[in-house]
Scaffold this motif. Structure first.
Motif, PDB file in Angstrom:
ATOM      1  N   THR A 180      -3.096   3.536  -7.969  1.00 56.47           N
ATOM      2  CA  THR A 180      -4.703   3.624  -7.471  1.00 56.47           C
ATOM      3  C   THR A 180      -4.555   2.312  -7.328  1.00 56.47           C
ATOM      4  N   GLN A 181      -5.104   1.469  -7.098  1.00 51.73           N
ATOM      5  CA  GLN A 181      -5.085  -0.137  -7.150  1.00 51.73           C
ATOM      6  C   GLN A 181      -5.135  -0.971  -8.518  1.00 51.73           C
ATOM      7  N   GLN A 197       0.379  -1.102  -0.117  1.00 52.33           N
ATOM      8  CA  GLN A 197       0.083   0.422  -0.279  1.00 52.33           C
ATOM      9  C   GLN A 197       0.930   1.091  -0.217  1.00 52.33           C
ATOM     10  N   GLU A 225      -2.984  -6.242  -0.377  1.00 58.55           N
ATOM     11  CA  GLU A 225      -3.080  -5.194   0.905  1.00 58.55           C
ATOM     12  C   GLU A 225      -3.499  -5.813   2.279  1.00 58.55           C
ATOM     13  N   ARG A 284       2.468   1.727  -2.964  1.00 56.33           N
ATOM     14  CA  ARG A 284       1.836   2.280  -4.173  1.00 56.33           C
ATOM     15  C   ARG A 284       1.667   3.728  -4.670  1.00 56.33           C
ATOM     16  N   GLN A 285       1.171   3.923  -3.327  1.00 56.14           N
ATOM     17  CA  GLN A 285       0.642   5.113  -2.712  1.00 56.14           C
ATOM     18  C   GLN A 285       2.146   6.350  -3.086  1.00 56.14           C
ATOM     19  N   ASN A 286       3.227   5.733  -2.966  1.00 57.92           N
ATOM     20  CA  ASN A 286       4.545   6.676  -3.233  1.00 57.92           C
ATOM     21  C   ASN A 286       4.874   6.624  -4.708  1.00 57.92           C
ATOM     22  N   GLY A 342       2.148   7.083  -6.420  1.00 51.09           N
ATOM     23  CA  GLY A 342       1.057   8.272  -6.947  1.00 51.09           C
ATOM     24  C   GLY A 342       0.022   6.961  -7.687  1.00 51.09           C
TER      25      GLY A 342
END
Length: 147
Positions: A91-92, A82, A110, A85-87, A89
């Protein structure tokens, strides 16, 4: 003209009783009165729904199989996926598209519901650039020199 005698009837074949008639109680008693040999066999579990019967062995098997279960993805790995993935940028759905998997698979990894697959874990590792397997979970993935 002896061949065409209208008073004589020739029966070529007489049908026996049908299966249902032969099995009836009336047919059995009539055959017994005539002194015929009868053979009766009882079908095993006839007319019962035995395949869904719960026995002691089934209960014992159920108790044993509850102890045998598949390992799931640790929550630590789910958090690393998670964060990575966020670092980046993503989305799932973006991550799933990038690794050619369904978005539900990313959600399962996740949340820790997925059964780990080395193939999927490798794809996710390369996409987010973080290690997900081994002792160094969460460390940056070192690029191997190409031969």
């Amino acid at each position: 003209m002896a061949e065409s005698d209208w008073d004589t009837v020739t029966v070529l074949r007489k049908k026996g009783p049908t299966a249902a008639q032969a099995k009836s109680k009336q047919a059995i008693t009539a055959a017994q009165r005539r002194g015929e040999d009868l053979e009766t066999t009882k079908k095993w579990s006839a007319g019962q729904n035995k395949q869904h019967l719960v026995t002691k062995n089934t209960a014992k098997l159920d108790r044993e199989t509850e102890e045998l279960h598949h390992d799931r993805v640790p929550l630590e790995v789910g958090r690393v996926i998670q964060l990575g993935r966020q670092n980046n940028g993503l989305t799932q759905k973006d991550l799933a598209t990038k690794i050619n998997e369904k978005p539900q698979i990313i959600a399962d990894y996740e949340s820790g519901r997925a059964i780990p697959s080395n193939q999927v874990m490798g794809k996710i590792e390369r996409a987010i650039g973080l290690k997900l397997r081994g002792r160094e979970i969460g460390q940056p993935l070192e690029a191997k020199p190409k031969k």
